[in-house]
Motif scaffolding. Sequence first.
Motif, short mmCIF file in Angstrom:
data_model
loop_
_atom_site.label_atom_id
_atom_site.label_comp_id
_atom_site.label_asym_id
_atom_site.label_seq_id
_atom_site.Cartn_x
_atom_site.Cartn_y
_atom_site.Cartn_z
N SER A 21 0.80 -1.22 0.00
CA SER A 21 0.00 0.00 0.00
C SER A 21 0.84 1.28 0.00
O SER A 21 0.30 2.36 -0.19
CB SER A 21 -0.95 0.01 1.20
OG SER A 21 -0.22 0.02 2.41
N ARG A 39 1.65 5.59 -6.37
CA ARG A 39 0.27 6.09 -6.29
C ARG A 39 -0.18 6.48 -7.69
O ARG A 39 0.59 7.05 -8.46
CB ARG A 39 0.19 7.29 -5.36
CG ARG A 39 0.50 6.93 -3.94
CD ARG A 39 -0.50 7.59 -3.01
NE ARG A 39 -0.10 7.30 -1.64
CZ ARG A 39 -0.76 6.48 -0.85
NH1 ARG A 39 -1.85 5.90 -1.27
NH2 ARG A 39 -0.34 6.25 0.37
N GLN A 42 -5.88 6.35 -11.42
CA GLN A 42 -6.77 5.32 -11.97
C GLN A 42 -5.96 4.12 -12.41
O GLN A 42 -4.77 4.20 -12.62
CB GLN A 42 -7.58 5.87 -13.13
CG GLN A 42 -6.74 6.30 -14.30
CD GLN A 42 -7.58 6.88 -15.43
OE1 GLN A 42 -8.81 6.85 -15.38
NE2 GLN A 42 -6.94 7.39 -16.44
N ALA A 46 -7.07 -0.53 -4.79
CA ALA A 46 -7.40 0.32 -3.65
C ALA A 46 -6.35 0.15 -2.55
O ALA A 46 -5.92 -0.96 -2.26
CB ALA A 46 -8.78 -0.02 -3.11
N VAL A 47 -5.94 1.27 -1.95
CA VAL A 47 -4.90 1.23 -0.92
C VAL A 47 -5.24 0.27 0.22
O VAL A 47 -4.39 -0.53 0.62
CB VAL A 47 -4.58 2.65 -0.40
CG1 VAL A 47 -3.71 2.62 0.84
CG2 VAL A 47 -3.90 3.46 -1.50
N ALA A 116 -9.52 -0.46 -8.50
CA ALA A 116 -10.17 0.44 -7.54
C ALA A 116 -11.22 1.30 -8.25
O ALA A 116 -11.13 1.55 -9.47
CB ALA A 116 -9.13 1.34 -6.88
N GLU A 120 -11.04 6.68 -5.63
CA GLU A 120 -10.51 5.95 -4.47
C GLU A 120 -8.99 6.02 -4.47
O GLU A 120 -8.36 5.97 -5.53
CB GLU A 120 -10.98 4.49 -4.57
CG GLU A 120 -10.83 3.70 -3.31
CD GLU A 120 -11.50 2.32 -3.42
OE1 GLU A 120 -11.51 1.63 -2.41
OE2 GLU A 120 -11.99 1.95 -4.50
N ALA A 121 -8.38 6.16 -3.28
CA ALA A 121 -6.92 6.14 -3.18
C ALA A 121 -6.43 4.79 -3.66
O ALA A 121 -6.94 3.74 -3.24
CB ALA A 121 -6.49 6.39 -1.74
N GLN A 122 -5.46 4.80 -4.57
CA GLN A 122 -5.01 3.55 -5.18
C GLN A 122 -3.54 3.57 -5.54
O GLN A 122 -2.93 4.63 -5.65
CB GLN A 122 -5.86 3.21 -6.40
CG GLN A 122 -5.98 4.32 -7.40
CD GLN A 122 -7.06 4.04 -8.43
OE1 GLN A 122 -6.84 3.24 -9.35
NE2 GLN A 122 -8.20 4.68 -8.32
#
Length: 130
Positions: A21, A39, A42, A46-47, A116, A120-122
């Motif tokens: 992550s 990071r 898109q 998902a983190v 994700a 969303e943080a990914q």
Amino acid sequence: LQRVPLTARAERPASMQIDLSHPGIHRVEPWGGAFAVERVEQGGIAVPAASRLVLRARAPRDAFQAGARRPPRSLKLQFQARGVAPALRDGPIVCGGSDGVPVFVPGLGIDARALAAAGEAQVAIDWHPD
């Protein structure tokens, strides 16, 4: 055709947990390589899901979904379709939690079912063998 010596394979654990992550290089000694994590906006995992991953060897019934509107197909067929050399098919299969379903396959990328949601943080991951 290059083969990994049996002694190298024997040192690999049946499975191992990993947290991918956080951006950076994550070395995985038993598999002889490293994951590069970054990071992304898109096309990533998902983190929270990336913090609870499991690495394991390829299994006979593993399937990979290359796109949202495409059916899951065997890894063998996916590797052949993308022209992944047999010697490069031996990396760790990254699975989500305890279900054993592939999330990332070296040479193929992130499974469409594991992508994700927008906003969303990914993170994106990539495998680099030694």
